[in-house]
Structures are given as structure tokens and as C-alpha cells.
Design an enzyme around this catalytic site. Structure first.
Site, mmCIF file in Angstrom:
data_model
loop_
_atom_site.group_PDB
_atom_site.id
_atom_site.type_symbol
_atom_site.label_atom_id
_atom_site.label_comp_id
_atom_site.label_asym_id
_atom_site.label_seq_id
_atom_site.Cartn_x
_atom_site.Cartn_y
_atom_site.Cartn_z
ATOM 1 N N ALA A 298 16.808 -30.433 70.403
ATOM 2 C CA ALA A 298 17.285 -31.760 70.804
ATOM 3 C C ALA A 298 18.810 -31.715 70.931
ATOM 4 C CB ALA A 298 16.872 -32.820 69.788
ATOM 5 N N PHE A 299 19.361 -32.680 71.662
ATOM 6 C CA PHE A 299 20.808 -32.649 71.943
ATOM 7 C C PHE A 299 21.647 -32.755 70.675
ATOM 8 C CE2 PHE A 299 20.353 -37.251 71.623
ATOM 9 C CZ PHE A 299 21.565 -37.646 71.086
ATOM 10 N N LYS A 300 21.069 -33.313 69.601
ATOM 11 C CA LYS A 300 21.848 -33.516 68.381
ATOM 12 C C LYS A 300 22.332 -32.194 67.785
ATOM 13 C CE LYS A 300 20.064 -38.076 67.116
ATOM 14 N NZ LYS A 300 19.027 -38.332 68.145
ATOM 15 N N ASP A 301 21.720 -31.071 68.206
ATOM 16 C CA ASP A 301 22.193 -29.756 67.759
ATOM 17 C C ASP A 301 23.671 -29.548 68.087
ATOM 18 O OD1 ASP A 301 19.869 -28.690 66.601
ATOM 19 O OD2 ASP A 301 19.093 -27.999 68.531
ATOM 20 N N ALA B 2 25.860 -31.693 65.674
ATOM 21 C CA ALA B 2 25.660 -31.310 64.272
ATOM 22 C C ALA B 2 26.261 -29.923 64.005
ATOM 23 C CB ALA B 2 24.176 -31.326 63.923
#
Ligand SMILES: *Cc1c(COP(=O)(O)O)cnc(C)c1O
Length: 433
Positions: free
Chosen positions: A105-108, A111
Site C-alpha cells: 500500500a502507498f503508506k509504505d 512510513a
């Protein structure tokens, strides 16, 4: 560069203060004092640059005053250890696939960058261990846990509601070990969030431990999300398609869209943006009426966008000086029911052999309906469809391939600490670590 609070009651903060605090003391969100436009020769030659090269130039503009260039570029390159390809779905609509990172997911991106930046600050200070507390309803926990895995000087506690996250999601943060501890809270997501908030307010705990949050409002998580807007543009430019670009962003807390607006302020030639909502359409209603009325979220099949009070709305207002007309000139909205989302996943699979996830489906559909003559559309495909396996399989009526990365998580051994939803027990646990 300094960071000011959108509430304008707290003094300006350094990058390090803004990253460690997350939220400003006046409960506002931090904004960089300047957004530096990038020179025209950068845009002229952008199609010859790789994602890490582009990202280093963008990172220089935000963080160049605060971190030595070699170190900053190392952090950026280390963050972007995977590609973010732009894939055509129809003749005019492209998918920016943000799901090739460790947790799909893009949150990688945010984060991983935040973890590395915090690690750098800790090394620079020679300070002791920092404890990151994060409450999750599923996706944030996995991105944060994997982003911070193995980063020296940081311990991460992921609090999640027992029995309320999917098996795949749970495996992504309970199987890691090392500096990551999963706490299975006997309660709801709201209980998890309350425990984290209480911990930040507790004097004794803060005197004994250094606590910080890895919430998506953190500047170190949301600013790096601008990197891939430039990379998307570079890929379109290679195809000679950069007139009238429209970028559509499936939105929940609006961090992703805000990062795109920052890219546009830096001169990225995007014609306009579309914010695609599920039935939690607070922003859509704001565009229509000029009135912002947050309300409790409702559950949908695009659950990472089930947000009733989008936290980055304050940043968008600030960026546009509270001017509704100016916001409407740059951003339009769309809102879809679960039936419409499911329909879009199904027909796009049947007609274009492209499997959308429920979030990306909102983005694709908004372009299908909203693209004008002569425009080229990009939507952010925010997660891999296999992360929502049951929903997607139910919609298309056939099995969804599980990528190897996800399969590897499934094989790990789940380890978590049972935790009461009462604060004294949580506090006691933290003090004993
Ligand atoms: C978090 C998330 C979103 C929403 O992004 P915001 O930046 O909060 O608007 C959309 N899709 C997926 C898959 C997500 O995990």
C-alpha cells in the site's frame, strides 16, 4: 526550515521537533514555512530521471536545510527500494501503482521515510531509545511496523482491536518480532486510539519514556508522498502525454491529496485534481456547499477511506488561505456507494483486464466520469487488490492471486501481547519494558 501550526498558536518548530511531536502543542498540523518551486530545467529533463533521482531533488527542497545532502539522499534511496510504475488501463486513464512496497500500500513510502528520518535524529543526538505508539484498524499498523523494522534506537508498539482486523492485516505486524511488539487490545479501534492518546498525556510515562507517534499527520509521513506525483508525470512525459493532466486521489484523511497539492505548488504541471470519496463524503459536501461538517464515519468496502473528520483538511484550508472558491478551482470531488465501487471493480476487470482494489476503483471511476476532452488521467492505485481478497473475490467471482510478499507474511508465526483496554494496565506494561 521551520514548521508552523495550522492553528497559529504554537511557536514555529524545527523539522526534528515537528517529526517527534507529530501534532503541534495547539493541536494544529505542522506546515513547512516555504514551498520551494523547482526550476524549469528540472521539469524539462524529468523524463530522463529515475524515481530515486526525482525524489532526491524534491527532498532537497523540503529537507535540504536540515539534513546533510549525502545523508538525506541515502534516506530517500533506502525508502524507495521498489518501483512505482504508471500503467495504462484505458487509452486515457493510467494507474499509478503504489502497491509494490513491502506491505502493498502507498503508506509504505511515508512510513519508511519517517522511520529512517527518526532513526537519523536519534543517531545524531546520541539519544536513548524512542518508543513509537501506533493504533491501527489494519493498514497503518502494517506500514508503520514494516517501515520501522530493524531501525536502531526505535521500539514500536502496534495496538490493534482483537478480532477486528483481517488475518492478512494482522500477520503483517504480528509476525515481525525484533523491535516491533503487537498489542492485541480487548476492545475497539477507538479504545486503541484512546490508549495511545492517554499515554501521550500521562506525565509519569512521558518523564520515564520517550514517546512519539507515527500518525499519518506527521510531516515526515506526508511530505514524501509528493515524490511519486513527480514520478508519475515523468512517466507520462516519456509517452508525450503531459498536456492537461488530471490526477485523481482516492481519499480518506487527505494526506495523499495534500502531498499532490504541494507538488503542484512546486510547479508540477497538473491541470487539476479530483478527490474521490466513498460514502464518507465530507470533503465532497464541503466542495458543494462551502460548509465543512464532519460526522461519524460509516463502514464501506473501501475501508481505509472510512473517515468522518479528515485530518488533513486543515492543511488544505491553510494552503488556500481558507478560500473555498480557490479550492474548488483546483479540486473537484466524487462520491461512490459500495454498489458503485463493486460495479467498477467488476466491469474494469471484465472490460480492461485490470484488477482494481476498492479504493483505486473510486479513483478510476471518477476519471471515467469526469475526464474532459483532451485531458489525460492518472489515478492513485493506493493498495494491491489482494489486500482486500475476500471483498474482491466476492465481486469478480474468481480467486485473486496472492503476491509472494503477502504470502510470506501469511507463513510467519503470529505473536502478540494481550492487552486490556484500561489505561492503568497499558501504562504498567509500558513501564515494565
Ligand atoms: C490510507 C489509505 C487511503 C486514504 O489515504 P489518505 O491519505 O488518508 O487520504 C486510501 N487507500 C488506501 C488503500 C489506504 O490505505
Amino acid at each position: 526550515m521551520n514548521y508552523y501550526s495550522t492553528n497559529h498558536h504554537s511557536p514555529a518548530a524545527t523539522l526534528q521537533e515537528a517529526v517527534v511531536r507529530g501534532l503541534a502543542p495547539d493541536r494544529g498540523l505542522y506546515m513547512p514555512e516555504h514551498i520551494h518551486p523547482l526550476p524549469s530545467d528540472f521539469y524539462d529533463g524529468i523524463d530522463r530521471l529515475s524515481l530515486p533521482d526525482i525524489a532526491c531533488r524534491v527532498a532537497d527542497a523540503f529537507f535540504g536545510d536540515d539534513i546533510p545532502q549525502d545523508t538525506l539522499h541515502e534516506l530517500v534511496r533506502d525508502t524507495l527500494s521498489f518501483d512505482i510504475p504508471l500503467v495504462p488501463v484505458t487509452g486515457r486513464i493510467h494507474s499509478l501503482e503504489l502497491f509494490h512496497g513491502p506491505t502493498l500500500a502507498f503508506k509504505d513510502v511515508g512510513a519508511r521515510f519517517m522511520a529512517r528520518l527518526l532513526g537519523y535524529f536519534i543517531r545524531r543526538e546520541g539519544a536513548g531509545e524512542v518508543n513509537v505508539l501506533v493504533a491501527t484498524s489494519g493498514d497503518t499498523g502494517s506500514a508503520v511496523a514494516n517501515g520501522f523494522l530493524g531501525v536502531e534506537g526505535i521500539r514500536v508498539y502496534v495496538l490493534y482491536p482483537k478480532g477486528k482486523v483481517s488475518e492478512i492485516q494482522e500477520k503483517q505486524f504480528t509476525t515481525l518480532g525484533r523491535n516491533i511488539t503487537a498489542l492485541e487490545v480487548d476492545g475497539t479501534f477507538d479504545d486503541c486510539q484512546a490508549l495511545v492518546k492517554d499515554a501521550f498525556m500521562d506525565g509519569e510515562l512521558n518523564a520515564r519514556l520517550r514517546l512519539t507517534s507515527a500518525n499519518s499527520i506527521n510531516v515526515a509521513r506526508f511530505l514524501p508522498q509528493s515524490f511519486y506525483y513527480f514520478h508519475a508525470y515523468a512517466q507520462l512525459k516519456r509517452e508525450g502525454r503531459v498536456d492537461n493532466v488530471v490526477v485523481c486521489v482516492p481519499s480518506g484523511n487527505f494526506g495523499n491529496l495534500t502531498a499532490g497539492l504541494f507538488a503542484a505548488r512546486m510547479g508540477l504541471p497538473v491541470g487539476r485534481f479530483i478527490a474521490a470519496n466513498n460514502r464518507n463524503d465530507i470533503f465532497y459536501q464541503y466542495l458543494r456547499t462551502g460548509v465543512y461538517s464532519p460526522r461519524p464515519s460509516i463502514a464501506t468496502i473501501a475501508n481505509a477511506m472510512d473517515v468522518g473528520a479528515p485530518s488533513n483538511f486543515a492543511r488544505i484550508l491553510d494552503l488556500y488561505g481558507n478560500n473555498h472558491a480557490a479550492i474548488c478551482a483546483d479540486i473537484s470531488g466524487a462520491t461512490y456507494t459500495d454498489e458503485q465501487i463493486a460495479d467498477t471493480v467488476r466491469t474494469t476487470w471484465q472490460q480492461h483486464h485490470y484488477l482494481l482494489d476498492p479504493h483505486g476503483a473510486c479513483g478510476f471511476r471518477a476519471l471515467q466520469e469526469g475526464l474532459r476532452e483532451g485531458e489525460t488521467g492518472i489515478f492513485l492505485e493506493t493498495a494491491h487488490p489482494a489486500k482486500f481478497k475476500d471483498t474482491v473475490e466476492h465481486i469478480i467471482g474468481q480467486p485473486v492471486d496472492i503476491p509472494d510478499k503477502l504470502r510470506a507474511f501469511m507463513q510467519g508465526t503470529r505473536r502478540s501481547v494481550p492487552m486490556s483496554k484500561d489505561f492503568p494496565a497499558f501504562k504498567d506494561y509500558l513501564l515494565r519494558q
